[in-house]
Write a protein that holds these residues in place. Structure first.
Motif, PDB file in Angstrom:
ATOM      1  N   VAL A 106      -6.205  -3.236  -1.559  1.00 17.42           N
ATOM      2  CA  VAL A 106      -4.803  -3.629  -1.693  1.00 17.42           C
ATOM      3  C   VAL A 106      -3.889  -2.419  -1.505  1.00 17.42           C
ATOM      4  N   LEU A 107      -4.250  -1.299  -2.120  1.00 10.96           N
ATOM      5  CA  LEU A 107      -3.426  -0.097  -1.997  1.00 10.96           C
ATOM      6  C   LEU A 107      -3.411   0.425  -0.566  1.00 10.96           C
ATOM      7  N   SER A 108      -4.562   0.407   0.104  1.00 10.08           N
ATOM      8  CA  SER A 108      -4.626   0.873   1.497  1.00 10.08           C
ATOM      9  C   SER A 108      -3.806  -0.021   2.413  1.00 10.08           C
ATOM     10  N   ALA A 109      -3.946  -1.322   2.243  1.00  8.83           N
ATOM     11  CA  ALA A 109      -3.177  -2.252   3.072  1.00  8.83           C
ATOM     12  C   ALA A 109      -1.686  -2.097   2.809  1.00  8.83           C
ATOM     13  N   ASN A 110      -1.308  -1.924   1.567  1.00 11.37           N
ATOM     14  CA  ASN A 110       0.106  -1.766   1.242  1.00 11.37           C
ATOM     15  C   ASN A 110       0.636  -0.424   1.739  1.00 11.37           C
ATOM     16  N   GLN A 111      -0.210   0.601   1.713  1.00 15.78           N
ATOM     17  CA  GLN A 111       0.208   1.905   2.235  1.00 15.78           C
ATOM     18  C   GLN A 111       0.488   1.798   3.736  1.00 15.78           C
ATOM     19  N   ASP A 112      -0.356   1.053   4.454  1.00 17.24           N
ATOM     20  CA  ASP A 112      -0.128   0.832   5.880  1.00 17.24           C
ATOM     21  C   ASP A 112       1.183   0.067   6.085  1.00 17.24           C
ATOM     22  N   PHE A 113       1.387  -0.970   5.294  1.00 13.03           N
ATOM     23  CA  PHE A 113       2.629  -1.753   5.369  1.00 13.03           C
ATOM     24  C   PHE A 113       3.839  -0.863   5.100  1.00 13.03           C
ATOM     25  N   LEU A 114       3.743  -0.007   4.086  1.00 10.14           N
ATOM     26  CA  LEU A 114       4.835   0.903   3.729  1.00 10.14           C
ATOM     27  C   LEU A 114       5.136   1.864   4.873  1.00 10.14           C
ATOM     28  N   MET A 115       4.098   2.419   5.471  1.00 10.23           N
ATOM     29  CA  MET A 115       4.299   3.368   6.580  1.00 10.23           C
ATOM     30  C   MET A 115       4.977   2.675   7.758  1.00 10.23           C
ATOM     31  N   GLN A 116       4.548   1.471   8.074  1.00  9.99           N
ATOM     32  CA  GLN A 116       5.176   0.738   9.178  1.00  9.99           C
ATOM     33  C   GLN A 116       6.625   0.394   8.858  1.00  9.99           C
ATOM     34  N   ALA A 117       6.886  -0.021   7.629  1.00  8.76           N
ATOM     35  CA  ALA A 117       8.255  -0.363   7.233  1.00  8.76           C
ATOM     36  C   ALA A 117       9.163   0.863   7.276  1.00  8.76           C
ATOM     37  N   ALA A 118       8.586   2.033   7.014  1.00  5.55           N
ATOM     38  CA  ALA A 118       9.363   3.278   7.051  1.00  5.55           C
ATOM     39  C   ALA A 118       9.465   3.843   8.466  1.00  5.55           C
ATOM     40  N   GLY A 119       8.865   3.141   9.440  1.00  6.27           N
ATOM     41  CA  GLY A 119       8.954   3.576  10.828  1.00  6.27           C
ATOM     42  C   GLY A 119       7.922   4.596  11.235  1.00  6.27           C
ATOM     43  N   ARG A 120       6.843   4.697  10.458  1.00  4.45           N
ATOM     44  CA  ARG A 120       5.775   5.650  10.773  1.00  4.45           C
ATOM     45  C   ARG A 120       4.503   4.872  11.090  1.00  4.45           C
ATOM     46  N   GLU A 121       3.947   5.100  12.248  1.00  3.92           N
ATOM     47  CA  GLU A 121       2.691   4.447  12.644  1.00  3.92           C
ATOM     48  C   GLU A 121       1.520   5.317  12.205  1.00  3.92           C
ATOM     49  N   VAL A 122       0.846   4.910  11.160  1.00  7.58           N
ATOM     50  CA  VAL A 122      -0.338   5.615  10.675  1.00  7.58           C
ATOM     51  C   VAL A 122      -1.419   4.551  10.489  1.00  7.58           C
ATOM     52  N   SER A 123      -2.363   4.480  11.414  1.00 13.34           N
ATOM     53  CA  SER A 123      -3.375   3.424  11.355  1.00 13.34           C
ATOM     54  C   SER A 123      -4.525   3.757  10.411  1.00 13.34           C
ATOM     55  N   PHE A 124      -4.571   4.982   9.872  1.00 14.24           N
ATOM     56  CA  PHE A 124      -5.643   5.390   8.964  1.00 14.24           C
ATOM     57  C   PHE A 124      -5.781   4.428   7.787  1.00 14.24           C
ATOM     58  N   TYR A 125      -4.676   4.038   7.193  1.00 18.72           N
ATOM     59  CA  TYR A 125      -4.722   3.193   5.999  1.00 18.72           C
ATOM     60  C   TYR A 125      -5.204   1.788   6.328  1.00 18.72           C
ATOM     61  N   PHE A 126      -4.806   1.287   7.480  1.00 18.81           N
ATOM     62  CA  PHE A 126      -5.276  -0.028   7.916  1.00 18.81           C
ATOM     63  C   PHE A 126      -6.790  -0.013   8.090  1.00 18.81           C
ATOM     64  N   TYR A 127      -7.308   0.999   8.779  1.00 18.08           N
ATOM     65  CA  TYR A 127      -8.750   1.079   9.010  1.00 18.08           C
ATOM     66  C   TYR A 127      -9.522   1.388   7.730  1.00 18.08           C
ATOM     67  N   THR A 128      -8.878   2.079   6.808  1.00 14.15           N
ATOM     68  CA  THR A 128      -9.506   2.306   5.496  1.00 14.15           C
ATOM     69  C   THR A 128      -9.678   0.974   4.769  1.00 14.15           C
ATOM     70  N   ALA A 129      -8.652   0.132   4.791  1.00 14.58           N
ATOM     71  CA  ALA A 129      -8.737  -1.189   4.143  1.00 14.58           C
ATOM     72  C   ALA A 129      -9.839  -2.030   4.790  1.00 14.58           C
ATOM     73  N   ILE A 130      -9.915  -2.016   6.120  1.00 19.93           N
ATOM     74  CA  ILE A 130     -10.958  -2.777   6.826  1.00 19.93           C
ATOM     75  C   ILE A 130     -12.342  -2.234   6.463  1.00 19.93           C
ATOM     76  N   GLY A 131     -12.485  -0.923   6.446  1.00 19.25           N
ATOM     77  CA  GLY A 131     -13.773  -0.315   6.087  1.00 19.25           C
ATOM     78  C   GLY A 131     -14.190  -0.649   4.664  1.00 19.25           C
ATOM     79  N   LEU A 132     -13.240  -0.642   3.746  1.00 15.72           N
ATOM     80  CA  LEU A 132     -13.544  -0.988   2.354  1.00 15.72           C
ATOM     81  C   LEU A 132     -13.953  -2.452   2.223  1.00 15.72           C
ATOM     82  N   MET A 133     -13.315  -3.325   3.001  1.00 19.21           N
ATOM     83  CA  MET A 133     -13.709  -4.747   2.973  1.00 19.21           C
ATOM     84  C   MET A 133     -15.140  -4.908   3.484  1.00 19.21           C
TER      85      MET A 133
END
Length: 152
Positions: A106-133
C-alpha cells in the motif's frame, strides 16, 4: 527476532512515506487525477487524497494484527495434537509477513501515486509494489504446500 525485523522495516517505510507526503504536499495541484480511462484522467480528487491509502493500509495492518493474537481460531490443513504448536507458531509468523507486506504494498503504491501527482515519474515504487505482491503470493503458496505436506 524476525518478527521484530519485519516490523522495523515496515515502520521505517511508514516513516519515510509520511515524510514524503509532507514534503510533496506543497507540490501537488489542488485537484489531482485519481482515475484514468485510456490514459486520460476522468476522475479527480483533492490534493489530500494521497493521505487516504496509508490510513486504509494501517487499518488493515491493525485488523490482521488482531487475527494473529488468536492463531487457534484460524483454519489449518492437517492439524493434529502433535503438530499444533508448530502450526500455530508458523501461522503467527505467516500473519506477520502478510500484515507487514500488505502495508508495504500500500505504501509503495501510494508513493508511486504521490510522485505522479507531484509531476515526478519514478517507476521504482510501482515495481516495488508489484514485486511485493509477487513475493506475497509465493509466501502464501509456500505456507499452503508446507501445511499440506505436513504429516505429524
Amino acid at each position: 527476532m524476525i518478527q521484530r525485523s519485519i516490523a522495523l522495516l515496515t515502520a521505517a517505510a511508514l516513516l519515510f512515506h509520511s515524510v514524503q507526503l509532507g514534503v510533496h504536499l506543497p507540490d501537488l495541484p489542488r485537484n489531482i487525477p485519481i482515475h484514468f480511462t485510456n490514459t486520460v484522467p476522468d476522475k479527480w480528487g483533492s490534493k489530500y487524497f494521497p493521505f487516504l491509502l496509508p490510513v486504509i493500509g494501517i487499518l488493515s495492518w491493525r485488523l490482521i494484527g488482531l487475527l494473529k493474537r488468536r492463531p487457534e481460531k484460524l483454519n489449518y490443513i492437517n492439524l493434529t495434537e502433535k503438530n499444533k504448536k508448530i502450526q500455530y507458531e508458523r501461522a503467527v509468523l505467516f500473519l506477520v509477513v502478510i500484515q507487514n507486506t500488505i502495508l508495504l504494498i500500500v505504501l509503495s503504491a501510494n508513493q508511486d501515486f504521490l510522485m505522479q501527482a507531484a509531476g515526478r515519474e519514478v517507476s521504482f515504487y510501482f515495481y516495488t509494489a508489484i514485486g511485493l505482491m509477487a513475493a506475497l503470493f509465493f509466501v502464501c503458496m509456500y505456507q499452503l504446500f508446507w501445511a499440506a505436506l505436513l504429516r505429524e
